[in-house]
Structures are given as C-alpha cells and as structure tokens.
Design an enzyme around this catalytic site. Structure first.
Site, PDB file in Angstrom:
ATOM      1  N   PRO A 155      30.638 -77.291  -5.292  1.00 51.11           N
ATOM      2  CA  PRO A 155      29.877 -78.255  -6.091  1.00 51.11           C
ATOM      3  C   PRO A 155      30.566 -79.613  -6.169  1.00 51.11           C
ATOM      4  CG  PRO A 155      29.879 -76.114  -7.165  1.00 51.11           C
ATOM      5  CD  PRO A 155      30.848 -76.013  -6.013  1.00 51.11           C
ATOM      6  N   TYR A 156      31.896 -79.611  -6.271  1.00 53.34           N
ATOM      7  CA  TYR A 156      32.633 -80.881  -6.274  1.00 53.34           C
ATOM      8  C   TYR A 156      32.318 -81.688  -5.013  1.00 53.34           C
ATOM      9  CZ  TYR A 156      36.502 -84.064  -5.356  1.00 53.34           C
ATOM     10  OH  TYR A 156      37.246 -85.169  -5.024  1.00 53.34           O
ATOM     11  N   GLY A 157      32.425 -81.042  -3.846  1.00 52.30           N
ATOM     12  CA  GLY A 157      32.137 -81.738  -2.604  1.00 52.30           C
ATOM     13  C   GLY A 157      30.719 -82.260  -2.547  1.00 52.30           C
TER      14      GLY A 157
END
Length: 332
Positions: A155-157
């Site tokens: 999700p960060y990416g």
C-alpha cells in the site's frame, strides 16, 4: 523541456526528517533562503530537534509547524523558486490495514493540495520525493529504468506512485506554470537515518548487543544510496531542464543484506547479532537502479561507496534505540 529559475528561495516539506534535514543544510550552505515545513516541532520532538540542530537559528532559515492535509499552503509557497516535497508517511509494513487511510491522506491528498498551491502561486519547479517502491520487485529484470513497468507490492508503494502520477499530471496540464521532477529514491541511508531503517538498526544492534530481526534469508538485495548523494541529486533537480520527469536516484550497486552485515562487522569489529524471521508482505527481493537518466538530466554520479557511507554513519551514531528490528524494505 523547461528550465526552473535560479533557486534563491526554497520550501522544503518534511524538513525535520532524515533526507529533508540534510537537504535544508545543503541549501543553506549554498546561500538559499529556506522555509521548512513539518508537522513535528523541535520544541517537543527530540528527533526533529536533533535533525535540525545545525539549521535552527541560522540566517535564511525559518521553520513552520504545519500540516499539508489541513492547513492553508499558499502562504508557504508563494514566491518560492522551488518546492522540495519530502513530507510523507514512510514504511512498507505499517501501510497494511487500518493505517492505510493516513497514508492516503499524507502521501496523496497532501501532495494534491501542495500541487494546487504551487500552480496557484506559479511556483516554477516542484521536486517530489518518490520511491523505488513504485517498481515492485526487480528480480531477474536487471537495473530498472524509468520506463519499466511500475507494479508496487505494498500500500505504501501504491500511495507513492499515486503521488508521483498526480505531480506529473499537474506538470503536463495545459499552461501549467509548475514543472515537476519526481525522484525515485533507492534505500537512502546515512547519519540521521530513520530508526526503522536497515543500516541504522544493524549498527545499533552492534552497539546494544540486542539481536536484529532479519526478515527473509538475507539474500534480498538493495541499491543503497548515501544521503549526501541523494541530496546532491535533489538539489540538481531544482534547476534541471525538465517539464515532467521521473528519475531514479540510486547508489550504483545492488548489494545483499548478508553482504551489508559482513561489511558492518568489518567496519565495527563486531558481528551483528541476528534473529531470523519470515518474509513479510510487501517486501521485494531485489531493487536495482539504472542511473542513465539521472546522469544525463541531473549530472548525477554517486560518490560515496557503501563501505565509506557505513563508516560515516557508524561514527555519527549517538542515539541507541532499545528496539532493533529489521524491515527489509526502506525507500527513503
């Protein structure tokens, strides 16, 4: 292609962070007037105070405690020659689950609000801190260039890729006054490194004797980038001839975690105590940057070897963290 104006006045978001504080120091050294923006205040945040110790009180620097998600941004960027947008919530593992909403707010919505303000105030250049996480796994692909498929595995990416695409879209809008260079940082390390990042955790494990939690078998490889090299690329991006470009910023070599542990043992004279653990969701096996575009557009060439960078970080290490666990993916 467009060229940004000479940078006499700059805004740095995330100024109290790892890369942001190093960038502030470098810009001040060049004689640039810098407005730093950060949610953290040196008055009540020890890490912010430590990171900004050399900048606070210097002529030409002012720090604003503010939130890009909720505060009025235009007064901060009005009149700036360049805005360096380094503010974000980092980290692959914490981005899963309930915290994702905060990642979206701070990494995507905040970027969109900042872009709106920059366009409204006709800021010539925005330099965005993106991440190697936008690529996903480079296993079997060789060094990744900027035209490679983006396929983030966390999700960060996903939020970093969304922020990057937003910024490039704003730059490509008809008659946009704001050009954009998005820098895809590959695992930046060095003094002031965040406490959740690999090399700092390894060094503190040596200092404390507390085992390092190693996820996976240690054969995963990272393209480690020394912070001074990352800052040099970031400063160069403010005046590069560009309209809307994504550019890799790496260290020039992809090295296994086991090799890093070995180099740290040689430098410190002590083995890093390790506690093995399983591979975690979102971790990638390999990151490796093709630096051709960075060389051509930014005149970038990494100058600090991994061994020398580790030595510098080891010498600077002054804070011993009680909890040393290693996450195998750090992007900033």
């Amino acid at each position: 292609m467009s060229t940004a104006h000479c940078v006499e006045r700059a805004v740095v978001t995330g100024a109290a962070g790892f890369i942001g504080s190093h960038l502030v120091d470098a810009l001040l050294q060049r004689g640039t007037t810098v407005l730093g923006v950060d949610r953290r205040s040196p008055r009540d945040n020890a890490m912010a105070a430590e990171n900004l110790a050399s900048a606070l009180g210097r002529p030409g620097f002012r720090l604003v405690q503010g939130d890009l998600v909720t505060d009025e941004i235009k007064p901060w960027v009005d009149g700036a020659d360049a805005v360096f947008h380094l503010a974000a919530i980092p980290g692959v593992r914490p981005s899963w689950g309930d915290s994702f909403g905060e990642y979206v707010a701070c990494n995507v919505l905040a970027t969109q609000r900042l872009l709106d303000a920059c366009v409204s105030c006709s800021v010539p250049r925005l330099v965005l801190a993106s991440s190697s996480s936008v690529y996903g796994d480079a296993t079997g692909k060789g060094p990744l260039h900027e035209e490679c498929l983006t396929a983030p595995l966390s999700p960060y990416g996903v939020t970093k890729l969304a922020a990057e695409r937003l910024a490039l879209a704003y730059a490509l809008a008809p008659a946009s006054p704001t050009s954009v260079v998005a820098l895809r940082y590959f695992t930046v390390y060095g003094p002031r490194q965040r406490q959740d990042m690999a090399i700092g955790r390894m060094l503190r494990a040596v200092r404390t004797g507390q085992p390092l939690r190693l996820y996976g078998d240690g054969r995963q490889r990272r393209d480690f980038t020394y912070v001074a090299d990352a800052v040099a690329a970031t400063a160069a991006a403010a005046t590069a001839e560009a309209t809307a470009e994504a550019v890799n910023v790496g260290g020039g070599d992809s090295v296994s975690v086991l090799d890093v542990l070995s180099r740290i043992a040689e430098i410190t004279g002590a083995e890093v105590p390790v506690h093995g653990d399983t591979h975690q969701p979102g971790d990638v096996q390999v990151t490796e940057a093709d630096l051709t575009k960075a060389r051509e557009l930014l005149g970038y060439e990494p100058s600090v070897t991994l061994a020398e960078g580790i030595r510098r970080q080891w010498r600077s290490l002054s804070v011993v963290a009680p909890d040393d666990t290693y996450g195998s993916k750090e992007s900033r």
